[in-house]
Each structure stands twice: as structure tokens, then as C-alpha cells.
Write a protein that holds these residues in place. Sequence first.
Motif, PDB file in Angstrom:
ATOM      1  N   THR A 175      26.593  55.593   1.746  1.00 10.20           N
ATOM      2  CA  THR A 175      27.141  54.280   2.068  1.00 10.20           C
ATOM      3  C   THR A 175      26.392  53.181   1.327  1.00 10.20           C
ATOM      4  OG1 THR A 175      27.653  55.157   4.260  1.00 10.20           O
ATOM      5  CG2 THR A 175      27.813  52.791   3.973  1.00 10.20           C
TER       6      THR A 175
ATOM      7  N   HIS B  49      31.022  49.208   0.810  1.00 10.63           N
ATOM      8  CA  HIS B  49      31.409  48.028   1.577  1.00 10.63           C
ATOM      9  C   HIS B  49      31.214  46.800   0.697  1.00 10.63           C
ATOM     10  CE1 HIS B  49      31.643  49.932   5.626  1.00 10.63           C
ATOM     11  NE2 HIS B  49      30.798  50.795   5.072  1.00 10.63           N
TER      12      HIS B  49
ATOM     13  N   PRO C  78      31.886  45.412   8.259  1.00 12.66           N
ATOM     14  CA  PRO C  78      31.451  46.780   7.939  1.00 12.66           C
ATOM     15  C   PRO C  78      31.422  47.697   9.154  1.00 12.66           C
ATOM     16  CG  PRO C  78      30.093  45.203   6.770  1.00 12.66           C
ATOM     17  CD  PRO C  78      30.960  44.399   7.706  1.00 12.66           C
TER      18      PRO C  78
ATOM     19  N   ALA D 244      34.734  49.790   9.715  1.00 15.39           N
ATOM     20  CA  ALA D 244      35.204  50.737   8.702  1.00 15.39           C
ATOM     21  C   ALA D 244      35.123  52.165   9.228  1.00 15.39           C
ATOM     22  CB  ALA D 244      34.375  50.603   7.429  1.00 15.39           C
TER      23      ALA D 244
END
Length: 302
Positions: free
Chosen positions: A21, A46, A70, A73
Amino acid sequence: MSFVDSNVPGLSLSHRLYNKTVLIVGGGEVAYTRLQKLVPTKSKIHVVSPKLDPKIIQEYGHLIQVVDSPMDAVVDELPLKEAVIFHTPRFFYLEDFELSKTKNKSINFITPELFESLTAEEISQRCEEIAFDEWALILICIDDPNMSLKLFQYATLKFPNVPLNICDKPKLCPIYFGAVAKIGGENGVDCMISSNGKAPRFAALLKKDIEKRYTDIDVAGSCNKIEQLRNALKKENIVQQHKGPIIPVRMGFLIYVTDSFGLFQCQKLDCEKLEHLFMEVYIHKTKELPSKESLVKYYTLT
């Protein structure tokens, strides 16, 4: 506040971001250049920015999902088949550094005793949660120098072990992006050229020159052949028959073979014959290692 001296060389490493991520603050030209490098890694990205550069929408629009923050998500399927870009269309808040409202704060806590008590499934689950629900990389790509510094300092304090990059402030960046020459296509070789943050455009010119110089090399074919030979020499029967440490022997043989065939002939390796040669030289000891000229002559595919 300065962490970096551009006269001291950095350590060039390749950072695997597959399934991990990444946070990008900003959606302009710099963010676009970062996405060019990140999307091929098949990571979860992101982007928090009121607007996106038109090039981002044009090139990566099929990967973009709009979310409120975020935290909202969600990835439906893991591992990722391709990168996914979550766009939060507003200005960035410090709270956006948090990835989960209900995050298990103890997930990072581990001791030898706790580790030994966990099942293999529990260990895998914890590793996956950290990979998917922790920032692997934070990139600050906005034009406001004061806000950039504020976000950078906050992230440094909150995530001391997460790699950070702030655009246009090389003396602050513990990591920086080099120019990457792609030789032999997607499955070929990546060659990073870095000026240690001093002159990125000059590094980009070197990248283009390198790519032009080596267009005639079958890089993918050569890498695939060397990988095939490496895997063949790792077979269990070879490892078991060898007396003593085999890794340095195997590495030395692969170096000798690669150097002998050189840049333009490694795609012609006869891996089966070279595997037998390794056995004869290092396992059965019935042969001597041939000269480089003989190696190329007798162990090339016809």
C-alpha cells in the motif's frame, strides 16, 4: 532540518511493492511521474488530491476508484492482478495517514514466544494484514512547501520506518527516485541511474542513451536462460550429492558461465549440457572446468 548529504552515495535497492500500500499526496505532474513507476509494481495506491493531472486520468483512468478517504478503500480480490488507484478528491488531512478506523493496534506486536505459539495460518494472516493495511511508501507531491514540510515531519514521527519522499527537497529525502533504463522490455533488465538527487534530468539523459545502446541484446532471452540454469543447479539431488557448502560453488559457476558467454550470447546457453557439466566438475569430479572459449564452443545451443 536535513537528513541527506547528496555528496554521500546512497544504497540503490529495488523495492518490491506487489500487493502493498502506497500513499501519494497530490495529483499533479509529479504524482503522474510517480504513478508511472508504481503502477507496474501492482501495488494498492492511494492518491489524495482535489484534482488529477489529465495525463493520470487518460493513462490510468481504468484503474481509478473514487473513495471518500483512504480508510474507505476496499480491495475485493487479493493478490492483485493489476495495480489499483484509490482517489480521494479533496485536500489531504493528517487523519488520512490512518488506514483503518478499526485497526488492530496490536497486530505489529510480536515476541519470539508469541510467534512460536501462532499457527502457520495465523502468521500468514498477520503478515497479510501488515502488507495490505500499513503504508509501504509515502510520497508527498504538492507545491505548497510549508504544507509539504508539515506532512513530511508528521509522517516521519508517526511512521519512522516507512520510506518517505518529498518532492523538490532532496536533502530531506531518505529515499529518492532514479531514472530507470528498461533494457529488453518488461521482462528484461532494469538499470537504475541516480545522481543522488543532484541532477535528475542528467540521469534521465543517461537512461535514454543506455536504452539506445543496447537495443540489439536479447535481454529477456538471456535472463530466462540464466534463471533456468540457476534453477536446474538447485535441484535436490544436486544439493544432496554435493559435499560442503554449495551456494558459493553454484554462484561461482554461474558467474563463470555468464562472463564466458557475455552480453550478446547468454540467450544461447545449453542449460541441460551445462547442468551435466556442473555435476561432472563439482559432484563427480570427473572433469575440469573448461576454458571460457571451450565453454562457449561446446555448450551453446545449435
